[in-house]
Motif scaffolding. Structure first.
Motif, mmCIF file in Angstrom:
data_model
loop_
_atom_site.group_PDB
_atom_site.id
_atom_site.type_symbol
_atom_site.label_atom_id
_atom_site.label_comp_id
_atom_site.label_asym_id
_atom_site.label_seq_id
_atom_site.Cartn_x
_atom_site.Cartn_y
_atom_site.Cartn_z
ATOM 1 N N LEU A 160 0.832 -1.206 0.000
ATOM 2 C CA LEU A 160 0.000 0.000 0.000
ATOM 3 C C LEU A 160 0.867 1.257 0.000
ATOM 4 N N ARG A 161 1.918 1.251 0.854
ATOM 5 C CA ARG A 161 2.827 2.409 0.880
ATOM 6 C C ARG A 161 3.428 2.660 -0.494
ATOM 7 N N ALA A 162 3.832 1.570 -1.143
ATOM 8 C CA ALA A 162 4.463 1.702 -2.466
ATOM 9 C C ALA A 162 3.466 2.271 -3.480
ATOM 10 N N GLU A 163 2.231 1.778 -3.431
ATOM 11 C CA GLU A 163 1.202 2.291 -4.338
ATOM 12 C C GLU A 163 0.958 3.781 -4.098
ATOM 13 N N LEU A 164 0.847 4.136 -2.796
ATOM 14 C CA LEU A 164 0.590 5.543 -2.453
ATOM 15 C C LEU A 164 1.735 6.432 -2.930
ATOM 16 N N ALA A 165 2.963 5.924 -2.777
ATOM 17 C CA ALA A 165 4.125 6.718 -3.207
ATOM 18 C C ALA A 165 4.062 6.947 -4.712
ATOM 19 N N ALA A 166 3.728 5.883 -5.467
ATOM 20 C CA ALA A 166 3.671 6.012 -6.928
ATOM 21 C C ALA A 166 2.570 6.986 -7.335
ATOM 22 N N LEU A 167 1.388 6.840 -6.719
ATOM 23 C CA LEU A 167 0.279 7.746 -7.041
ATOM 24 C C LEU A 167 0.613 9.184 -6.639
ATOM 25 N N GLY A 168 1.237 9.328 -5.470
ATOM 26 C CA GLY A 168 1.580 10.656 -4.945
ATOM 27 C C GLY A 168 2.525 11.381 -5.886
ATOM 28 N N ARG A 169 3.521 10.631 -6.396
ATOM 29 C CA ARG A 169 4.475 11.272 -7.308
ATOM 30 C C ARG A 169 3.826 11.638 -8.636
ATOM 31 N N ALA A 170 2.754 10.937 -8.984
ATOM 32 C CA ALA A 170 2.107 11.204 -10.271
ATOM 33 C C ALA A 170 1.117 12.374 -10.189
ATOM 34 N N VAL A 171 0.812 12.823 -8.962
ATOM 35 C CA VAL A 171 -0.126 13.953 -8.854
ATOM 36 C C VAL A 171 0.544 15.194 -9.428
ATOM 37 N N PRO A 172 -0.068 15.848 -10.431
ATOM 38 C CA PRO A 172 0.581 17.033 -10.995
ATOM 39 C C PRO A 172 0.671 18.131 -9.943
ATOM 40 N N PRO A 173 1.815 18.838 -9.891
ATOM 41 C CA PRO A 173 1.945 19.892 -8.884
ATOM 42 C C PRO A 173 0.864 20.959 -9.085
ATOM 43 N N ARG A 174 0.350 21.500 -7.992
ATOM 44 C CA ARG A 174 -0.672 22.545 -8.136
ATOM 45 C C ARG A 174 0.006 23.834 -8.581
ATOM 46 N N GLY A 175 -0.628 24.524 -9.488
ATOM 47 C CA GLY A 175 -0.045 25.759 -10.015
ATOM 48 C C GLY A 175 0.135 26.787 -8.910
ATOM 49 N N THR A 176 1.104 27.673 -9.100
ATOM 50 C CA THR A 176 1.351 28.693 -8.081
ATOM 51 C C THR A 176 0.635 29.994 -8.421
ATOM 52 N N ASP A 177 0.169 30.114 -9.677
ATOM 53 C CA ASP A 177 -0.487 31.357 -10.095
ATOM 54 C C ASP A 177 -1.979 31.279 -9.755
#
Ligand SMILES: Nc1nc2c(ncn2[C@@H]2O[C@H](COP(=O)(O)OP(=O)(O)O)[C@@H](O)[C@H]2O)c(=O)[nH]1
Ligand SMILES: [Mg+2]
Length: 641
Positions: A160-177
């Protein structure tokens, strides 16, 4: 550093809170009552460091159907969901409802955790997975991982940790503007610190010492402290679970559902135009004006849904609606929302906000077309639609920030583009008017001037103020910009405070010209003891009202000068008298009314208004009963004059 927020979801007692504890070592059930009864009532929080700079903020939600309201406050800002399903029980009502809510809120991604795997035989586990797959079909979780886990034995936690890490890294960063927004999910006080609010930063960022505003009530405060995941920080950004220590506002003034943002950027509203999708398994069609529970951000507000299309909205279909709220809210277009029926309390649908400052909607083709642009248009088309919508008053950049989904940079780019293409006009600093609105204003102004000249052929032009009133009293700066533009196009002339059509001229016939000349001579010869108009008319035998109106021609041509109400001097003797008084003053420094009377040989009746006129012309100033020359103002130390 990456920050991703993960929410739990799923039926009560399926092991959500236990799973969070097993993953993080933090018990998300923080209330005494929760610990005593062993059930989650309100949202709880934990965090998990997955290494390589990836931190998960975890929001644990209650599964009980009575607390779906709290669940909604928790999942509003999440990036990923862990849909928790107990292997021994399988899919249950709140499994479906929570999945539908995540779908409606456009949660991007996630996975399914089959908890209590230790209680299920392998064949049973297979069957449950089969069933789960069919429930996920057509949803955002279709094809996502289904991870069997036992919090009891620890089985599956690593996977589960590994899955969460993979999904977490795939989340596009939220824009700063983006405009900083933090929908508040908790408010409490800490002794020695005062008021603290928590929530997930939905967009933008906030820094220590910054002045913030709590919407919709508009309470201003200062950021005295910031924490994310138990660490003191000086900056919190989108996607971070954050606690904000606020200075200058008491706890009692705040509640869940309020939004922390910056002053001046959001506008509270009682109405919202939106798309509305009714869930396929909603119990009934949505009726006109149906009363519902409206959820956006962390707030729940009672609202009526006004359908802008169709007689009803059928389960499984979508349409445009106007939400009329019982208390105000702050939101931005593109925010997702959820509605639940008043009774029974079940989730029935949701959608995307399109207009956060609408007028009371009446169905029309124009409204439909406008909402389509707001929903699907390019940023240029959306901003143009908003500028069109506000009409001749135009909008400032801050207004557009409050009613479009765009951040400051994007908005600046769009406005520059629209201005360059002539679709928008920059009428003042950061103030825009749509070109079509400006053209309409121009046409109205030209029509008003044409009518004015026809009505008042002897007047040189219409006063600016009157024209501005004719244009609906539009803002001064918009008005002046319009005048410049129309004058530059060669259509009007602006002289002092009068506006005329370029083609207009005061034309007097011979008889009128003679009367005007006689009137002028009368005033010139009377010098500084002029008659009233009535006296002059009587003397010259000018009796008809339209002839008497000719006196105005002399005033407009500045041959007669108004010294006070009802008292006009001819410009030449007035000028001469002025020079004599100023010469006197340069020699004597001061002049009294008696001096003026002697100097000009006039009575008090003329001397006093004349002296007041000189004051008004800023030539003299009064000191007691005397007048002295007004000196050119020079800056005095201490800023006083
Ligand atoms: N055997 C077993 N029991 C579990 C497991 N996870 C949770 N439970 C039990 O299930 C019950 C409900 O768990 P809880 O985490 O409160 O469920 P929630 O309502 O979804 O948060 C508790 O009595 C837990 O001890 C598990 O993996 N195996
Ligand atoms: Mg729980």
């Amino acid at each position: 550093m990456r920050h991703v927020v993960v929410g739990t979801a799923g039926h009560i007692d399926h092991g959500k809170s236990t799973l969070v504890r097993a993953l993080t070592g933090i018990d998300p059930d923080r209330l005494k009552e929760e610990k005593e009864r062993g059930i989650t009532i309100d949202i709880g929080f934990a965090h998990l460091d997955l290494g390589d700079g990836l931190t998960l903020g975890i929001v644990d939600v209650p599964g009980h159907e009575r607390f779906v309201k709290n669940m909604l406050a928790g999942v509003g800002g999440i990036d990923l969901v862990m849909l928790v399903i107990a292997a021994d029980e399988g899919v249950m009502p709140q499994t479906r409802e929570h999945l539908a809510i995540c779908q409606l809120l456009h949660v991007k991604s996630g996975l399914v955790v089959l908890t209590k795997a230790d209680l299920a035989e392998p064949e049973w586990l297979e069957l449950v997975q089969e069933d789960v797959r069919s429930v996920l079909r057509g949803t955002f979780l279709e094809g996502r991982a289904i991870v069997p886990v036992s919090a009891k034995t620890g089985e599956g936690l690593e996977a589960l940790r590994a899955e969460l890490a993979a999904l977490g890294r795939a989340v596009p960063p939220r824009g700063t503007d983006a405009t900083f927004r933090l929908p508040i999910d908790r408010v409490f006080t800490i002794r020695g610190f005062g008021t603290v609010v928590t929530g997930t930063v939905a967009a933008g960022q906030v820094v220590l010492e910054e002045r913030v505003l709590v919407y919709p009530r508009g309470r201003e405060a200062k950021v005295r402290g910031l924490q994310t995941h138990g660490q003191t920080v000086s900056l919190a950004v989108a996607g971070q679970r954050t606690a904000v220590n606020l200075q200058g506002v008491e706890r009692a003034a705040l509640e869940r559902g309020d939004v922390l943002s910056l002053p001046g950027l959001l506008r509270p509203t009682f109405m919202l135009d939106a798309t509305c999708e009714l869930l396929g398994d909603a119990p009934a069609p949505l009726k006109p004006r149906q009363r519902v529970r409206f959820h956006v951000g962390t707030s729940e507000i009672m609202a009526r849904v006004h359908l802008l299309e169709g007689a009803t909205l059928e389960p499984g279909s979508r349409g445009y609606v106007q939400l009329r709220l019982e208390t105000p809210v702050v939101a931005l277009p593109r925010d997702r929302y959820v509605i639940r029926s008043y009774s029974p309390m079940v989730t029935i649908g949701g959608g995307t906000l399109l207009d956060v400052a609408p007028v009371k909607a009446r169905r029309s083709a124009t409204l439909g077309a406008r909402l389509q642009v707001l929903e699907r248009g390019t940023p240029e088309a959306v901003v143009e639609a908003e500028l069109r919508h506000v009409g001749p008053g135009g909008a400032r950049t801050a207004d557009l920030r409050a009613r479009t989904p765009f951040g400051p940079e994007a908005l600046r780019g769009v406005l520059a583009d629209l201005t360059a293409r002539g679709r928008a006009l920059l009428v003042d600093r950061e103030w825009y008017v749509h070109a079509a609105a400006a053209d309409r204003l121009r046409d109205t102004a030209l029509a008003a001037l044409t009518a004015f000249h026809a009505r008042e052929p002897l007047k040189p032009g219409m006063s600016k103020e009157e024209l501005r009133t004719r244009l609906g009293g539009i803002d001064e700066r918009v008005f002046l910009h319009l005048l410049d533009r129309v004058a530059a196009a060669g259509l009007i002339s602006v002289e002092k405070d009068k506006v005329r059509l370029k083609t207009h001229q005061v034309r007097l016939d011979d008889r009128q010209r003679t009367l005007v000349d006689r009137l002028e001579t009368e005033f010139r010869e009377a010098g500084v003891t002029p008659p009233s108009f009535d006296e002059a008319f009587a003397k010259l035998g000018i009796a008809r009202a339209e002839d008497q109106a000719l006196a105005q021609v002399l005033v407009d041509e500045r041959r007669l000068v108004r010294v006070k109400e009802g008292l006009y001097f001819h410009a030449e003797p007035l000028q001469a008298a002025e020079s004599r008084v100023l010469a006197f003053l340069r020699e004597q420094r001061a002049i009294t009314p008696q001096d003026v009377k002697d100097l000009l040989g006039i009575s008090r009746k003329y001397a006093i208004p004349f002296m007041e006129y000189l004051d008004a012309q800023r030539l003299t100033v009064r000191q007691g009963d005397k007048r002295v020359l007004r000196e050119a103002p020079r800056p005095a130390p201490g800023g006083r004059d």
